[in-house]
Design an enzyme around this catalytic site. Sequence first.
Site, PDB file in Angstrom:
ATOM      1  CG  HIS A 197      -1.418  -8.154   1.009  1.00 19.33           C
ATOM      2  ND1 HIS A 197      -1.608  -9.509   0.999  1.00 19.33           N
ATOM      3  CD2 HIS A 197      -2.161  -7.688   2.039  1.00 19.33           C
ATOM      4  CE1 HIS A 197      -2.407  -9.854   1.996  1.00 19.33           C
ATOM      5  NE2 HIS A 197      -2.761  -8.759   2.642  1.00 19.33           N
TER       6      HIS A 197
ATOM      7  CB  CYS B  87     -16.361 -10.867  13.121  1.00 16.38           C
ATOM      8  SG  CYS B  87     -15.626  -9.701  11.942  1.00 16.38           S
TER       9      CYS B  87
ATOM     10  CE  LYS C 173      -4.358 -19.555   3.987  1.00 16.82           C
ATOM     11  NZ  LYS C 173      -3.624 -19.539   5.218  1.00 16.82           N
TER      12      LYS C 173
HETATM   13  O1  ME8 Z   1      -4.487  -4.377   8.134  1.00 16.94           O
HETATM   14  N1  ME8 Z   1      -8.170  -5.281  -2.378  1.00 16.94           N
HETATM   15  O2  ME8 Z   1      -2.626  -5.601   7.494  1.00 16.94           O
HETATM   16  P1  ME8 Z   1      -3.224  -6.610   6.412  1.00 16.94           P
HETATM   17  C1  ME8 Z   1      -7.298  -4.267  -2.208  1.00 16.94           C
HETATM   18  N2  ME8 Z   1      -1.346  -4.907   9.642  1.00 16.94           N
HETATM   19  N3  ME8 Z   1      -6.393  -4.196  -1.206  1.00 16.94           N
HETATM   20  C2  ME8 Z   1      -6.337  -5.210  -0.333  1.00 16.94           C
HETATM   21  C3  ME8 Z   1      -7.205  -6.316  -0.441  1.00 16.94           C
HETATM   22  C4  ME8 Z   1      -8.151  -6.325  -1.520  1.00 16.94           C
HETATM   23  N4  ME8 Z   1      -9.016  -7.319  -1.705  1.00 16.94           N
HETATM   24  N5  ME8 Z   1      -6.926  -7.156   0.585  1.00 16.94           N
HETATM   25  C5  ME8 Z   1      -5.909  -6.579   1.300  1.00 16.94           C
HETATM   26  C6  ME8 Z   1      -3.322  -4.729   8.274  1.00 16.94           C
HETATM   27  N6  ME8 Z   1      -5.555  -5.409   0.755  1.00 16.94           N
HETATM   28  C7  ME8 Z   1      -2.453  -4.091   9.340  1.00 16.94           C
HETATM   29  C8  ME8 Z   1      -2.013  -2.726   8.877  1.00 16.94           C
HETATM   30  S1  ME8 Z   1      -0.678  -0.415   9.217  1.00 16.94           S
HETATM   31  C9  ME8 Z   1      -0.086   0.422  10.526  1.00 16.94           C
HETATM   32  C10 ME8 Z   1      -1.230  -1.941   9.881  1.00 16.94           C
HETATM   33  C11 ME8 Z   1      -4.473  -4.510   1.239  1.00 16.94           C
HETATM   34  O3  ME8 Z   1      -2.134  -7.590   6.162  1.00 16.94           O
HETATM   35  C12 ME8 Z   1      -4.995  -3.123   1.621  1.00 16.94           C
HETATM   36  O4  ME8 Z   1      -3.925  -2.217   1.561  1.00 16.94           O
HETATM   37  O5  ME8 Z   1      -4.544  -7.118   6.815  1.00 16.94           O
HETATM   38  C13 ME8 Z   1      -5.385  -3.307   3.070  1.00 16.94           C
HETATM   39  O6  ME8 Z   1      -5.493  -2.071   3.767  1.00 16.94           O
HETATM   40  C14 ME8 Z   1      -4.212  -4.146   3.560  1.00 16.94           C
HETATM   41  O7  ME8 Z   1      -3.936  -5.044   2.439  1.00 16.94           O
HETATM   42  C15 ME8 Z   1      -4.487  -4.926   4.819  1.00 16.94           C
HETATM   43  O8  ME8 Z   1      -3.356  -5.712   5.093  1.00 16.94           O
END
Ligand code: ME8
Length: 506
Positions: free
Chosen positions: A23, A146, A305
């Site tokens: 993130h 899934c 996790k």
């Molecule tokens: O999908 N490498 O939120 P989310 C790079 N709430 N980026 C990563 C990553 C990784 N291993 N893991 C997570 C959601 N990310 C929705 C979005 S928008 C209208 C709603 C980053 O908390 C990356 O940006 O699951 C991914 O798209 C996002 O965290 C997913 O965050």
Amino acid sequence: MKKDKFYITTPIFYVNDKPHIGHAYTTIIADTLARYYRFNGRDVYFVTGTDENSQKNIEAAEKKGEPDIKKYLDEMSAVWAGAWDSLGITNDDFIRTTEERHLVGVNKFFKAVWDEGDIYSGTYEGYYCTGCEAFVPAGDLADGKCPIHQKEPKKIKERNYFFRLSKYRDALLDHIGKNEDFIQPASRQNEILSYIRGFMEDISISRESQKWGIAVPKIAGKGADGQALYVWFDALINYLTAAGYGADEKKFKKYWPADLHLVGKDIIKFHCALWPAMLMSAGLPLPEKIFAHGFFTIDGIKISKSLGNILDPIEFAEKYGNDVLRYFLLREITLGEDGNFSVLRLKERYASELANGLGNLVNRILAMTEKYFNGKCPEKCEGNISPTWLSYDINMSETKTHAALKDIWDLIDFLNKFIDAEQPWTLAKTDTGRLARVIYTLLESLRHIGLLLLPFMPETAEKILSALGVAESFKESPAEKLKLWGLLPEGGIITKAGQLFPRLID
Ligand code: ME8
């Protein structure tokens, strides 16, 4: 037409846990671009936030033994906002989807889509994965689980409202065909085109059994009773409500459409198909560009996790510094591609590129100015740095942050070699005129390095610019002027920058 604003967004993140390094990656890229466009005089609006109406947040609250969902969301949202603060992220707004301004905008948006005749009620039966917050097609399940979250999805059959996504198939294909830049990088565009052509169906946008979320607006009739909006339908609208939709039309007119939605590759179907179709239905302009970065692993292993390899960006930045984290993430991973995070690799880059490359260059130049010119800037001489700026600006405008960083390090390497070739310590004895020109060239080049680094390593950049006595100039002067050669005042005081990159202890 020259634009004067730049509206950039990150995804709004779920608050079922605190932020991890993935993130932080997205948010740091967005911050770098926001800082770059601000430096170039654009009116930047940079928004991030939290996605709070999700089933998985509720499950996390329950797991924590917190019966008060709102309290849980308030606490967790503050954890996310605080994390970005301590990482030095310069977001202009932080939107939460439980805020009133969001609720108002969602209702307005729903009405627009309803009036267009794009919402109907029907029965849905399918496998719902709370990890994805989406139905998983039966054919995609592996051993009944899934494939992404390795969890058995819930089988759900209920009466829902549907959005006529398939109605927009041709319009979406047409828009993507005509706007090459709309989905970047190109590989993602192909993925989306094949999804739109072959698999995209109408989508259920409400949930019957969900206890938490935005209620389906009454306009949908009696069937709306007890139904909550599907979290993705409400979450995407954050990009509008953060810009004032439904609450501050003047602001909305100024910032919408977004210039860049930065997302991870995991959520491109929502951003590149569902979201533009929703906007078309509501009669609103589409974002200029959606850029999907890749995913990275930690030492080759997926961040998870259950595997216990979640890296906390705050702990990491406390140990190595915010700028080092930013530098490593942006340099190591080619933006748009998948990558890997390894502490070993970080230490290698730290030693060779930061401590030896940049740190050494800064110390050498400042120490020689002290030694040969009593810490005063020598007389100006001719010079030029525009090829670096040219390449850097093109790379930044094409979202190639890794390449822009390489432009800076090419200059750093060049200057270190320039010192070795010129041998100022010999010139001090043989040719003081040339020595002055060499030192001026080095000092002025260092000023440019400070400016070039501003979006990437803001703390380091400020230290460099402060040592040169020009730390305030970039806050006041237009970028075009600052990019010129020869702005260091002759006789100006040059001080030390302190140790920029101390030796790592372990
Ligand atoms: O999908 N490498 O939120 P989310 C790079 N709430 N980026 C990563 C990553 C990784 N291993 N893991 C997570 C959601 N990310 C929705 C979005 S928008 C209208 C709603 C980053 O908390 C990356 O940006 O699951 C991914 O798209 C996002 O965290 C997913 O965050």
